[in-house]
Design an enzyme around this catalytic site. Structure first.
Site, mmCIF file in Angstrom:
data_model
loop_
_atom_site.group_PDB
_atom_site.id
_atom_site.type_symbol
_atom_site.label_atom_id
_atom_site.label_comp_id
_atom_site.label_asym_id
_atom_site.label_seq_id
_atom_site.Cartn_x
_atom_site.Cartn_y
_atom_site.Cartn_z
ATOM 1 N N SER A 272 -26.171 -19.756 -20.740
ATOM 2 C CA SER A 272 -27.463 -19.680 -20.037
ATOM 3 C C SER A 272 -28.089 -21.033 -19.737
ATOM 4 O O SER A 272 -29.062 -21.097 -18.991
ATOM 5 C CB SER A 272 -28.451 -18.843 -20.841
ATOM 6 O OG SER A 272 -28.128 -17.488 -20.718
ATOM 7 N N TYR B 29 -21.770 -14.634 -11.578
ATOM 8 C CA TYR B 29 -22.612 -14.902 -12.753
ATOM 9 C C TYR B 29 -21.767 -15.226 -13.989
ATOM 10 O O TYR B 29 -22.060 -16.173 -14.732
ATOM 11 C CB TYR B 29 -23.523 -13.695 -13.003
ATOM 12 C CG TYR B 29 -24.332 -13.788 -14.274
ATOM 13 C CD1 TYR B 29 -25.459 -14.607 -14.347
ATOM 14 C CD2 TYR B 29 -23.971 -13.073 -15.413
ATOM 15 C CE1 TYR B 29 -26.198 -14.699 -15.521
ATOM 16 C CE2 TYR B 29 -24.703 -13.157 -16.583
ATOM 17 C CZ TYR B 29 -25.813 -13.969 -16.634
ATOM 18 O OH TYR B 29 -26.534 -14.062 -17.801
ATOM 19 N N TYR C 34 -36.319 -17.676 -24.386
ATOM 20 C CA TYR C 34 -36.535 -16.219 -24.475
ATOM 21 C C TYR C 34 -37.771 -15.885 -25.284
ATOM 22 O O TYR C 34 -38.801 -16.533 -25.155
ATOM 23 C CB TYR C 34 -35.282 -15.525 -25.034
ATOM 24 C CG TYR C 34 -34.006 -16.093 -24.474
ATOM 25 C CD1 TYR C 34 -33.750 -15.999 -23.102
ATOM 26 C CD2 TYR C 34 -33.088 -16.762 -25.270
ATOM 27 C CE1 TYR C 34 -32.594 -16.531 -22.571
ATOM 28 C CE2 TYR C 34 -31.934 -17.295 -24.733
ATOM 29 C CZ TYR C 34 -31.699 -17.187 -23.391
ATOM 30 O OH TYR C 34 -30.569 -17.717 -22.866
ATOM 31 N N VAL D 96 -26.128 -18.924 -25.221
ATOM 32 C CA VAL D 96 -25.501 -18.323 -26.407
ATOM 33 C C VAL D 96 -24.205 -19.022 -26.825
ATOM 34 O O VAL D 96 -23.643 -18.691 -27.866
ATOM 35 C CB VAL D 96 -25.242 -16.801 -26.257
ATOM 36 C CG1 VAL D 96 -26.538 -16.026 -26.207
ATOM 37 C CG2 VAL D 96 -24.363 -16.500 -25.069
ATOM 38 N N LYS E 251 -28.539 -21.664 -16.141
ATOM 39 C CA LYS E 251 -29.605 -21.009 -15.364
ATOM 40 C C LYS E 251 -30.614 -22.016 -14.829
ATOM 41 O O LYS E 251 -31.275 -21.771 -13.822
ATOM 42 C CB LYS E 251 -30.279 -19.926 -16.219
ATOM 43 C CG LYS E 251 -29.322 -18.753 -16.482
ATOM 44 C CD LYS E 251 -29.823 -17.734 -17.493
ATOM 45 C CE LYS E 251 -28.738 -16.656 -17.670
ATOM 46 N NZ LYS E 251 -28.944 -15.765 -18.799
HETATM 47 N N1 GLN Z 1 -23.446 -15.029 -20.287
HETATM 48 C C1 GLN Z 1 -24.445 -14.629 -21.245
HETATM 49 C C2 GLN Z 1 -24.922 -13.223 -20.937
HETATM 50 O O1 GLN Z 1 -25.054 -12.904 -19.807
HETATM 51 C C3 GLN Z 1 -25.566 -15.597 -21.169
HETATM 52 C C4 GLN Z 1 -26.668 -15.264 -22.120
HETATM 53 C C5 GLN Z 1 -27.223 -16.450 -22.827
HETATM 54 O O2 GLN Z 1 -26.634 -17.525 -22.888
HETATM 55 N N2 GLN Z 1 -28.354 -16.258 -23.433
HETATM 56 O O3 GLN Z 1 -25.161 -12.421 -21.812
#
Ligand code: GLN
Length: 307
Positions: free
Chosen positions: A67, A192, A243, A261, A70
């Site tokens: 993420s 994605y 988050y 993550v 993003k």
């Molecule tokens: N690829 C992970 C997902 O879509 C990304 C989530 C994250 O890094 N928080 O669940």
């Protein structure tokens, strides 16, 4: 701290402190390709706006950016479409987990912000519509800004996420039912998952984040975002980048930050430097335990925060 001070001694001290942490969380279990990563691993890099980089531990080891990417797709799309983006995704903290579905129905298919999965799917969809290949656009940007042409997708990680991607598929289909996704959902999910799978090191990601410390200016001196847009991206990182733990992150670290993550977190000291830290053990909200602790130590030791 004066502007001539090197960051190296601070990084060494942080690495020693992190080495003494008894519990560094667990790796992301829901993406099998990440689940085996040792939570004791640790790296941290600081990049100055001129491209000077300092690092400690495994700061040159590639890990799964997830993420963290993003931030870059948001910037790339915002640079193209400007404020029209905000009609399709909000910019308020969600107070919910990053992969939550609950708000989407009563908020008419408009995700709360670009950093939860639903919001990132919207941003990737819009970038994909504009460029024809959002993931390639992201990869080119990361390679250019980091100066590392070897950056690549980890297709095993992408495939692993695809095989366990029911929740992201549900988010995408649900938003498509509200007319907030233009691409066919399988195309969007492929984009994605590849975007999330980029393997990059702390040095790569700290350098690639540099445009946010340079108020929107890329490594080559050209402008990606207006000064005001760079401020906006930093603000959304501060309020939404970790988050439902964004309040605690702001309290402890006091910097715009974005976690993934894979255990990476990027952070920005506007005008001064960018950071990337990696520790694959996560807390229950999906943020790196050693990563948050290291950034907390950094701002405490240096006094460099936005507050
Ligand atoms: N690829 C992970 C997902 O879509 C990304 C989530 C994250 O890094 N928080 O669940």
């Amino acid at each position: 701290m004066t502007s001539s001070m090197t960051f190296q001694p601070v990084l060494e001290r942080i690495a020693e402190d992190i080495g003494r942490m008894p519990d560094r969380g667990r790796p992301a279990g829901y993406i099998p390709a990440l689940a085996a990563c040792d939570p004791a691993r640790f790296g941290m890099a600081v990049a100055e706006p001129d491209g000077t980089v300092y690092g400690v531990g495994e700061w040159r080891t590639p890990f799964s950016a997830q993420s963290v990417t993003k931030v870059f797709t948001l910037a790339l799309d915002l640079a193209r479409e400007g404020d029209a983006l905000w009609e399709h995704v909000g910019r308020e903290p969600s107070g919910n987990p990053f992969n939550s579905l609950v708000q989407l129905e009563y908020e008419g298919g408009i995700p709360r912000n670009p950093f939860i999965n639903a919001g990132a799917l919207v941003v990737t969809d819009r970038l994909h519509t504009r460029t024809g290949d959002a993931a390639a656009e992201l990869l080119t940007f990361l390679r250019t800004e980091s100066g590392n042409p070897g950056l690549a997708f980890d297709l095993d990680v992408a495939a692993s996420e695809d095989a366990h991607g029911d929740r992201n598929a549900a988010l995408a289909h649900f938003m498509a039912s509200y007319g907030n996704i233009a691409s066919p959902v399988p195309v969007l999910l492929d984009q994605y998952f590849r975007q999330c799978s980029v393997a990059a090191s702390c040095a790569d990601l700290a350098l690639a984040t540099g445009f946010l410390a340079r108020h929107g200016v890329r490594a080559d001196g050209s402008r990606l975002l207006s000064r005001s847009q760079a401020k906006q991206v930093n603000a959304v990182m501060l309020t939404c980048g970790t988050y439902d733990a964004a309040g605690d992150f702001a309290y402890r670290v006091g910097l715009p930050g974005k976690s993934g993550v894979g255990g990476g977190i990027i952070a920005v000291v506007p005008g001064r430097c960018t950071l990337c830290v990696w520790g694959p053990g996560l807390d229950e909200r999906g943020n790196s335990v050693s990563g948050v602790a290291a950034l907390d130590r950094f701002t405490t030791l240096t006094g460099l925060s936005v507050f």
